[in-house]
Design a protein around this motif. Structure first.
Motif, short mmCIF file in Angstrom:
data_model
loop_
_atom_site.label_atom_id
_atom_site.label_comp_id
_atom_site.label_asym_id
_atom_site.label_seq_id
_atom_site.Cartn_x
_atom_site.Cartn_y
_atom_site.Cartn_z
N MET A 1 0.86 -1.19 0.00
CA MET A 1 0.00 0.00 0.00
C MET A 1 0.89 1.24 0.00
SD MET A 1 -3.32 0.87 2.40
CE MET A 1 -2.47 1.11 3.96
N THR A 2 0.85 1.98 -1.09
CA THR A 2 1.68 3.18 -1.23
C THR A 2 0.81 4.44 -1.15
OG1 THR A 2 1.43 3.26 -3.63
CG2 THR A 2 3.23 1.89 -2.76
N VAL A 3 1.46 5.59 -1.03
CA VAL A 3 0.74 6.86 -0.99
C VAL A 3 -0.04 7.06 -2.29
CG1 VAL A 3 1.00 9.38 -0.91
CG2 VAL A 3 2.37 7.94 0.60
N VAL A 4 0.58 6.68 -3.41
CA VAL A 4 -0.07 6.84 -4.72
C VAL A 4 -1.32 5.97 -4.80
CG1 VAL A 4 0.18 6.44 -7.20
CG2 VAL A 4 2.06 7.45 -5.91
N SER A 5 -1.22 4.72 -4.35
CA SER A 5 -2.39 3.82 -4.40
C SER A 5 -3.50 4.31 -3.48
CB SER A 5 -1.98 2.39 -4.05
OG SER A 5 -1.52 2.28 -2.72
N ILE A 6 -3.13 4.84 -2.31
CA ILE A 6 -4.13 5.38 -1.38
C ILE A 6 -4.86 6.56 -2.01
CG2 ILE A 6 -4.47 6.58 0.82
CD1 ILE A 6 -2.12 4.89 1.92
N LEU A 7 -4.09 7.49 -2.59
CA LEU A 7 -4.70 8.67 -3.23
C LEU A 7 -5.58 8.27 -4.40
CD1 LEU A 7 -1.74 11.24 -3.24
CD2 LEU A 7 -3.89 11.42 -1.97
N LEU A 8 -5.11 7.34 -5.21
CA LEU A 8 -5.86 6.91 -6.39
C LEU A 8 -7.18 6.27 -5.99
CD1 LEU A 8 -5.80 6.59 -9.48
CD2 LEU A 8 -4.73 4.35 -9.13
N ILE A 9 -7.13 5.35 -5.02
CA ILE A 9 -8.34 4.66 -4.58
C ILE A 9 -9.30 5.63 -3.89
CG2 ILE A 9 -9.20 2.93 -2.95
CD1 ILE A 9 -8.04 1.84 -5.63
N THR A 10 -8.75 6.59 -3.14
CA THR A 10 -9.60 7.58 -2.47
C THR A 10 -10.34 8.45 -3.48
OG1 THR A 10 -8.11 7.67 -0.56
CG2 THR A 10 -9.61 9.52 -0.86
N ILE A 11 -9.62 8.91 -4.50
CA ILE A 11 -10.24 9.77 -5.52
C ILE A 11 -11.29 9.00 -6.32
CG2 ILE A 11 -9.80 11.05 -7.66
CD1 ILE A 11 -7.02 11.76 -6.40
N ILE A 12 -10.94 7.78 -6.76
CA ILE A 12 -11.89 6.98 -7.53
C ILE A 12 -13.12 6.66 -6.69
CG2 ILE A 12 -12.27 4.71 -8.60
CD1 ILE A 12 -9.31 4.81 -9.51
N GLY A 13 -12.90 6.25 -5.45
CA GLY A 13 -14.01 5.93 -4.56
C GLY A 13 -14.93 7.12 -4.32
N TYR A 14 -14.33 8.28 -4.05
CA TYR A 14 -15.13 9.47 -3.80
C TYR A 14 -15.96 9.84 -5.03
CZ TYR A 14 -16.58 14.21 -2.85
OH TYR A 14 -17.36 15.32 -2.68
N LEU A 15 -15.33 9.86 -6.21
CA LEU A 15 -16.05 10.25 -7.42
C LEU A 15 -17.16 9.26 -7.78
CD1 LEU A 15 -13.12 11.61 -9.61
CD2 LEU A 15 -14.88 12.93 -8.41
N LEU A 16 -16.91 7.98 -7.56
CA LEU A 16 -17.97 6.99 -7.76
C LEU A 16 -19.15 7.27 -6.83
CD1 LEU A 16 -16.09 3.56 -8.08
CD2 LEU A 16 -17.68 4.52 -9.74
N GLY A 17 -18.82 7.50 -5.56
CA GLY A 17 -19.87 7.77 -4.58
C GLY A 17 -20.62 9.05 -4.85
N PHE A 67 -20.03 -1.38 -4.22
CA PHE A 67 -19.35 -2.64 -4.54
C PHE A 67 -18.11 -2.36 -5.39
CE2 PHE A 67 -18.62 -6.43 -7.13
CZ PHE A 67 -18.61 -7.42 -6.16
N ALA A 68 -18.25 -1.46 -6.37
CA ALA A 68 -17.12 -1.12 -7.25
C ALA A 68 -16.01 -0.42 -6.47
CB ALA A 68 -17.60 -0.22 -8.39
N ALA A 69 -16.37 0.49 -5.57
CA ALA A 69 -15.37 1.25 -4.81
C ALA A 69 -14.54 0.34 -3.90
CB ALA A 69 -16.05 2.33 -3.98
N ALA A 70 -15.17 -0.68 -3.33
CA ALA A 70 -14.44 -1.62 -2.47
C ALA A 70 -13.84 -2.77 -3.28
CB ALA A 70 -15.37 -2.17 -1.40
N GLY A 71 -14.54 -3.17 -4.33
CA GLY A 71 -14.09 -4.32 -5.11
C GLY A 71 -12.89 -4.05 -5.98
N LEU A 72 -12.79 -2.82 -6.51
CA LEU A 72 -11.66 -2.47 -7.37
C LEU A 72 -10.30 -2.63 -6.67
CD1 LEU A 72 -10.78 -1.34 -10.16
CD2 LEU A 72 -10.95 0.94 -9.17
N PRO A 73 -10.14 -2.10 -5.45
CA PRO A 73 -8.85 -2.30 -4.75
C PRO A 73 -8.56 -3.78 -4.45
CG PRO A 73 -10.13 -0.56 -3.70
CD PRO A 73 -11.03 -1.22 -4.69
#
Length: 195
Positions: A1-17, A67-73
């Motif tokens: 788990m890197t800073v880049v992966s955290i930021l990427l997943i956070t942004i994707i998750g937020y925008l999906l939501g 489901f997508a926001a949690a399933g993608l990571p």
């Protein structure tokens, strides 16, 4: 788990939501969901205003984005912790959407979708609790609150306190209960809507 992966997943998750299917569908029918019923842009209010078909459609789409926001990571990184971050970001996006001037729904359906990917046994217990409370009291908000409170309790017994899913359950329970504070006030004053 890197800073880049955290930021990427956070942004994707937020925008999906942040995509509000309740608002999109209501607007397509000429309805401002913020001005009708409870004023909440969620599946329950859409069902109340536009009927079962559209309410269930909003519910299914909100479940899907959780489901997508949690399933993608999980799919890409195979990391429960990133999946937890993605789900929390999606729930925050749903509840405080950048597209709706940081307004939004209560996040229950989005939570269900994420839990389907992350902690299915606890979700199933929560859904049983929801059904029991709803069919005995006919109040969606009360059923949702009991559903939320069941999550950390189930996670404690299934996963233990060392697992990030237990802490996810605690955070979700607190968040969902707080998001239902207006419903709680109406319940105590006897003004909450029943189905």
């Amino acid at each position: 788990m890197t800073v880049v992966s955290i930021l990427l997943i956070t942004i994707i998750g937020y925008l999906l939501g942040a995509i509000s299917f309740a608002v999109i569908i209501a607007r397509s029918k000429g309805v401002d969901i913020f001005k009708e019923g409870s004023g909440n842009p969620g599946a329950t209010n859409v069902k109340r205003i536009l009927g079962k078909k559209w309410g269930n459609t909003v519910f299914a789409l909100d479940v899907l984005k959780g489901f997508a926001a949690a399933g993608l990571p999980l799919l890409v990184y195979h990391d429960d912790r990133l999946a937890v971050i993605g789900l929390i970001a999606a729930i925050l996006g749903h509840s405080f959407s950048v597209f709706l001037k940081f307004r939004g729904g209560k996040g229950v359906a989005t939570t269900i979708g994420g839990l389907l990917a992350l902690m299915c046994p606890a979700l199933l217990i929560g859904l049983v609790v929801w059904v029991i409370i709803f069919y005995t009291k006919k109040v969606v908000a009360l059923a949702s609150i009991f559903f939320a409170v069941s999550l950390p309790m189930s996670a404690y017994f299934i996963y233990g306190t060392e697992d990030p899913r237990f802490y996810l359950g605690v955070v979700l329970a607190l968040f969902i209960v707080v998001r239902h504070r207006s419903n709680i006030i109406r319940m105590f004053s006897g003004k909450e809507n029943k189905f």
